[in-house]
Design a protein around this motif. Structure first.
Motif, PDB file in Angstrom:
ATOM      1  N   ALA A   7       0.834  -1.205   0.000  1.00 21.62           N
ATOM      2  CA  ALA A   7       0.000   0.000   0.000  1.00 21.62           C
ATOM      3  C   ALA A   7       0.872   1.259   0.000  1.00 21.62           C
ATOM      4  N   VAL A   8       1.937   1.238   0.784  1.00 22.32           N
ATOM      5  CA  VAL A   8       2.845   2.388   0.819  1.00 22.32           C
ATOM      6  C   VAL A   8       3.526   2.566  -0.528  1.00 22.32           C
ATOM      7  N   ILE A   9       3.969   1.478  -1.148  1.00 25.71           N
ATOM      8  CA  ILE A   9       4.622   1.550  -2.456  1.00 25.71           C
ATOM      9  C   ILE A   9       3.669   2.125  -3.504  1.00 25.71           C
ATOM     10  N   VAL A  10       2.444   1.643  -3.521  1.00 28.11           N
ATOM     11  CA  VAL A  10       1.458   2.138  -4.486  1.00 28.11           C
ATOM     12  C   VAL A  10       1.137   3.604  -4.217  1.00 28.11           C
ATOM     13  N   LEU A  11       0.971   3.969  -2.960  1.00 27.11           N
ATOM     14  CA  LEU A  11       0.684   5.358  -2.610  1.00 27.11           C
ATOM     15  C   LEU A  11       1.817   6.286  -3.042  1.00 27.11           C
ATOM     16  N   LEU A  12       3.057   5.896  -2.818  1.00 33.43           N
ATOM     17  CA  LEU A  12       4.197   6.718  -3.232  1.00 33.43           C
ATOM     18  C   LEU A  12       4.306   6.796  -4.755  1.00 33.43           C
ATOM     19  N   ALA A  13       4.008   5.721  -5.445  1.00 29.64           N
ATOM     20  CA  ALA A  13       4.040   5.745  -6.909  1.00 29.64           C
ATOM     21  C   ALA A  13       2.975   6.687  -7.460  1.00 29.64           C
ATOM     22  N   VAL A  14       1.779   6.646  -6.892  1.00 34.65           N
ATOM     23  CA  VAL A  14       0.707   7.547  -7.330  1.00 34.65           C
ATOM     24  C   VAL A  14       1.074   8.997  -7.021  1.00 34.65           C
ATOM     25  N   ALA A  15       1.672   9.234  -5.855  1.00 39.37           N
ATOM     26  CA  ALA A  15       2.076  10.599  -5.498  1.00 39.37           C
ATOM     27  C   ALA A  15       3.146  11.115  -6.454  1.00 39.37           C
ATOM     28  N   ALA A  16       4.145  10.294  -6.773  1.00 43.51           N
ATOM     29  CA  ALA A  16       5.201  10.716  -7.693  1.00 43.51           C
ATOM     30  C   ALA A  16       4.634  11.004  -9.083  1.00 43.51           C
ATOM     31  N   PHE A  17       3.744  10.157  -9.554  1.00 46.86           N
ATOM     32  CA  PHE A  17       3.123  10.374 -10.862  1.00 46.86           C
ATOM     33  C   PHE A  17       2.273  11.641 -10.851  1.00 46.86           C
ATOM     34  N   SER A  18       1.538  11.878  -9.773  1.00 44.65           N
ATOM     35  CA  SER A  18       0.683  13.058  -9.674  1.00 44.65           C
ATOM     36  C   SER A  18       1.503  14.340  -9.682  1.00 44.65           C
ATOM     37  N   ILE A  19       2.648  14.323  -9.004  1.00 40.94           N
ATOM     38  CA  ILE A  19       3.512  15.499  -8.988  1.00 40.94           C
ATOM     39  C   ILE A  19       4.004  15.816 -10.391  1.00 40.94           C
ATOM     40  N   ARG A  20       4.369  14.807 -11.151  1.00 43.66           N
ATOM     41  CA  ARG A  20       4.854  15.027 -12.515  1.00 43.66           C
ATOM     42  C   ARG A  20       3.746  15.545 -13.436  1.00 43.66           C
ATOM     43  N   VAL A  21       2.566  14.993 -13.310  1.00 41.20           N
ATOM     44  CA  VAL A  21       1.441  15.449 -14.128  1.00 41.20           C
ATOM     45  C   VAL A  21       1.072  16.884 -13.766  1.00 41.20           C
ATOM     46  N   ALA A  22       1.073  17.196 -12.464  1.00 39.68           N
ATOM     47  CA  ALA A  22       0.766  18.563 -12.044  1.00 39.68           C
ATOM     48  C   ALA A  22       1.808  19.540 -12.589  1.00 39.68           C
ATOM     49  N   GLY A  23       3.078  19.149 -12.622  1.00 38.78           N
ATOM     50  CA  GLY A  23       4.116  20.002 -13.188  1.00 38.78           C
ATOM     51  C   GLY A  23       3.915  20.239 -14.667  1.00 38.78           C
ATOM     52  N   LEU A  24       3.522  19.212 -15.391  1.00 40.14           N
ATOM     53  CA  LEU A  24       3.257  19.375 -16.822  1.00 40.14           C
ATOM     54  C   LEU A  24       2.076  20.310 -17.069  1.00 40.14           C
ATOM     55  N   VAL A  25       1.017  20.146 -16.304  1.00 42.51           N
ATOM     56  CA  VAL A  25      -0.166  20.998 -16.470  1.00 42.51           C
ATOM     57  C   VAL A  25       0.167  22.438 -16.104  1.00 42.51           C
ATOM     58  N   ALA A  26       0.848  22.630 -14.970  1.00 38.89           N
ATOM     59  CA  ALA A  26       1.200  23.989 -14.545  1.00 38.89           C
ATOM     60  C   ALA A  26       2.161  24.630 -15.536  1.00 38.89           C
ATOM     61  N   GLY A  27       3.133  23.872 -16.045  1.00 34.57           N
ATOM     62  CA  GLY A  27       4.069  24.409 -17.024  1.00 34.57           C
ATOM     63  C   GLY A  27       3.378  24.854 -18.295  1.00 34.57           C
ATOM     64  N   GLY A  28       2.417  24.088 -18.748  1.00 38.89           N
ATOM     65  CA  GLY A  28       1.664  24.473 -19.938  1.00 38.89           C
ATOM     66  C   GLY A  28       0.867  25.747 -19.729  1.00 38.89           C
ATOM     67  N   ARG A  29       0.285  25.884 -18.552  1.00 39.41           N
ATOM     68  CA  ARG A  29      -0.489  27.096 -18.268  1.00 39.41           C
ATOM     69  C   ARG A  29       0.410  28.319 -18.120  1.00 39.41           C
ATOM     70  N   ILE A  30       1.568  28.128 -17.514  1.00 41.39           N
ATOM     71  CA  ILE A  30       2.490  29.267 -17.353  1.00 41.39           C
ATOM     72  C   ILE A  30       3.012  29.717 -18.711  1.00 41.39           C
ATOM     73  N   ARG A  31       3.347  28.770 -19.585  1.00 41.47           N
ATOM     74  CA  ARG A  31       3.851  29.140 -20.915  1.00 41.47           C
ATOM     75  C   ARG A  31       2.806  29.882 -21.737  1.00 41.47           C
ATOM     76  N   ALA A  32       1.544  29.629 -21.473  1.00 42.15           N
ATOM     77  CA  ALA A  32       0.473  30.280 -22.220  1.00 42.15           C
ATOM     78  C   ALA A  32       0.047  31.599 -21.579  1.00 42.15           C
ATOM     79  N   SER A  33       0.589  31.936 -20.413  1.00 40.03           N
ATOM     80  CA  SER A  33       0.157  33.133 -19.706  1.00 40.03           C
ATOM     81  C   SER A  33       0.927  34.367 -20.178  1.00 40.03           C
ATOM     82  N   ARG A  34       0.538  35.525 -19.638  1.00 37.64           N
ATOM     83  CA  ARG A  34       1.206  36.774 -19.976  1.00 37.64           C
ATOM     84  C   ARG A  34       2.579  36.879 -19.320  1.00 37.64           C
ATOM     85  N   GLN A  35       2.849  36.078 -18.295  1.00 39.84           N
ATOM     86  CA  GLN A  35       4.125  36.139 -17.590  1.00 39.84           C
ATOM     87  C   GLN A  35       5.163  35.187 -18.167  1.00 39.84           C
ATOM     88  N   ALA A  36       4.921  34.630 -19.308  1.00 38.40           N
ATOM     89  CA  ALA A  36       5.847  33.661 -19.903  1.00 38.40           C
ATOM     90  C   ALA A  36       7.187  34.287 -20.266  1.00 38.40           C
TER      91      ALA A  36
END
Length: 98
Positions: A7-36
């Protein structure tokens, strides 16, 4: 291994994957913003802040070698040459016991 370990291994894997996906989404939004436009200068600013904080509290020979390396960077615009000149300057100053 027990179920708790899995359970701990699966939870950590999901957390690591979620952090990477959140970074990709946030990076895309920042690049499209006026502050790029600020992102273009960010790598250089990070390097300057790291060098400045590492020089704080150093000896005068480290400051002189950093100045020599800065001069080499301005003249050559080459990272390896700048590092080599900076290390050589610091070694020369240490050999001279400055």
């Amino acid at each position: 291994m027990s179920g708790t370990y899995w359970a701990v291994i699966v939870l950590l894997a999901v957390a690591a994957f979620s952090i990477r996906v959140a970074g990709l989404v946030a990076g895309g939004r920042i690049r499209a913003s006026r502050q790029a436009w600020m992102l273009e200068d960010l790598p250089g600013l990070i390097v300057v802040s790291l060098v400045a904080s590492s020089l704080a509290g150093q000896s005068s020979s480290a400051w002189i070698a950093a100045g020599v390396a800065l001069g080499a960077a301005v003249m050559t615009n080459h990272v390896i040459a700048t590092m080599a000149v900076g290390v050589a300057a610091y070694a020369g100053l240490a050999w001279l016991s400055v």
